[in-house]
Each structure stands twice: as C-alpha cells, then as structure tokens.
Design an enzyme around this catalytic site. Sequence first.
Site, mmCIF file in Angstrom:
data_model
loop_
_atom_site.group_PDB
_atom_site.id
_atom_site.type_symbol
_atom_site.label_atom_id
_atom_site.label_comp_id
_atom_site.label_asym_id
_atom_site.label_seq_id
_atom_site.Cartn_x
_atom_site.Cartn_y
_atom_site.Cartn_z
ATOM 1 N N HIS A 103 0.694 4.427 -1.997
ATOM 2 C CA HIS A 103 0.711 4.737 -0.568
ATOM 3 C C HIS A 103 2.089 4.444 0.009
ATOM 4 C CE1 HIS A 103 -3.716 4.637 -0.964
ATOM 5 N NE2 HIS A 103 -3.705 5.413 0.098
ATOM 6 N N LYS A 117 1.825 0.577 4.599
ATOM 7 C CA LYS A 117 0.415 0.206 4.431
ATOM 8 C C LYS A 117 0.312 -1.302 4.212
ATOM 9 C CE LYS A 117 -3.814 1.454 1.941
ATOM 10 N NZ LYS A 117 -4.579 1.619 3.206
#
Length: 270
Positions: free
Chosen positions: A158, A162
């Site tokens: 990601h 995040k």
Amino acid sequence: MSETTRVVVTGVSGRMGQMLVRALAEADGLELSGAVERSGHDWVGRDLGAAMGGAESGLLVTDDAEAAFAEAHAVIDFTAPAATIAFGRLAAARGMVHVIGTTGFSDEELDELATASEGAVQVRAGNMSLGVNLLTLLTRKVAEALDADFDIEVVEAHHSRKVDAPSGTALMLGEAAAEGRGVALGDVADRGRDGITGARKRGDIGFTAIRGGDIVGEHDVIFAGPGERIVLRHVASDRALFARGALKAARWGVGQAPGFYDMIDVLGLK
C-alpha cells in the site's frame, strides 16, 4: 422512506472521504446529505465543495455527527477505530445502515463495535471491491483443498501514508485461509520476522507488509508446497472501486434486518 437513500460520509476530508463524495455525485438513488469531520478540523463549518477545491455545494462540513445522522438513512465510514465505534452507537440508535471500511481494529475494539452497533445494519469489510471478495472465496477454497505441507503467505502493498499493517484486506484473506484450514487465525498468524527467527512453523499463516509511494493496493496469497507454488493475486489501480463498493453496500443495506454483514452478502456470493 423516500426512493432516494440519504447518505452521510464521515472523515470527509480524507482520500476515501473525498472519493465517496465524488462517487455519490454520480450515483443513482443516493444523495449526500451530510459531511462529517472531527472537531477542530479546518474543514468544519466550510462549504464542502469549496473545501474540496471546487464550486460551492451548499452543504457545510460539520462535527455534529448526531445531527447529520438524523437526516440520513446510511453512513459510510472510512475513519479510525475509536471514531467508528462512536459512529456505530449513533447509527444503532437510529436503526441506520452503517457501512464500515475502517481497518486496524484490535480484537477488543471489534467486540466493542459489535456491542455498539446492535440494532444497526452493519456492513463491514476490509475491502469492498468485487475482485478482492472473489479472491477471499478462492483463498478459502484453496486452503480447504491443500494440507499444511503448503505454507501460506499473505503479501500486501500500500501507499506510504497507510497507518496500519497488515492491511484489513490482508487480515481478511488470512481469516479466509484459516477458515479453510479449520483453525483460528490468532493461533497460526506470523505477523513479523526479524533476526534469527528459526525455521517456519508448520501450519502458520505469514504476513508481509510493503509501504511505498502511491500504491493503491496489491495482495498476493501464496501457497508454497514441495516443488510448486500457487499464487492468487489482486491489484487495485483505482481507489474509486472501493467507493463504488461502499455505495453498493449502502444501497443494499436499506431494508435489511439489523445485524452484521460483509461484502460477500452484498455481492450475493454466499
């Protein structure tokens, strides 16, 4: 109830919040009726459209979630665990649909959320895309078919901003693999390796998290056995697919009996 489903978006200044606002503007049968941010945020009191850098929309951002919920049928919530639990109580008090894309819950927080949300139609999923939910079903099926001679690894990537790891989707896939094996994920999860760790324990489900750049979301489930590997993979290239899934969940949830549901229910894949 009117034919149009009135929807509140919480955490409206965030990436997903803004994506949901844009998706709602194009959605049939859904209307954005409330935009909620935390107290003290500089968007509170401002016109939502102007805050997002566009034309004025006539809708002001508020930190009064209770008032916003009073005018709505559903709330879509991609925020943080503590906020989601509080929103769950408000949604339950009004018998609303509560669509939850928040991740990073502890087991204790999940128990608290379940208690707080009694009386609501709660749709919660670590990922709301069709592809990922198909991947979840496939992961369970493959895990059922293979014994512990096949090691299972969940690898996820990601963007650099995040804040939780492993991702909610990775944990969802791990749960599916554990269910296929007939074990509890908490008993077999290996969520970190560093240094001299010793040999891998037979039957463990491992997790690896990659963070960097603007990666939207990539998930691999690897079944590594003697002489062969099976790799199941999903790559998300557009965050809008998560927003579309959340809107589908909100629309589906209206009229359902109170209780907990996931995207497998929404997509009719059970």
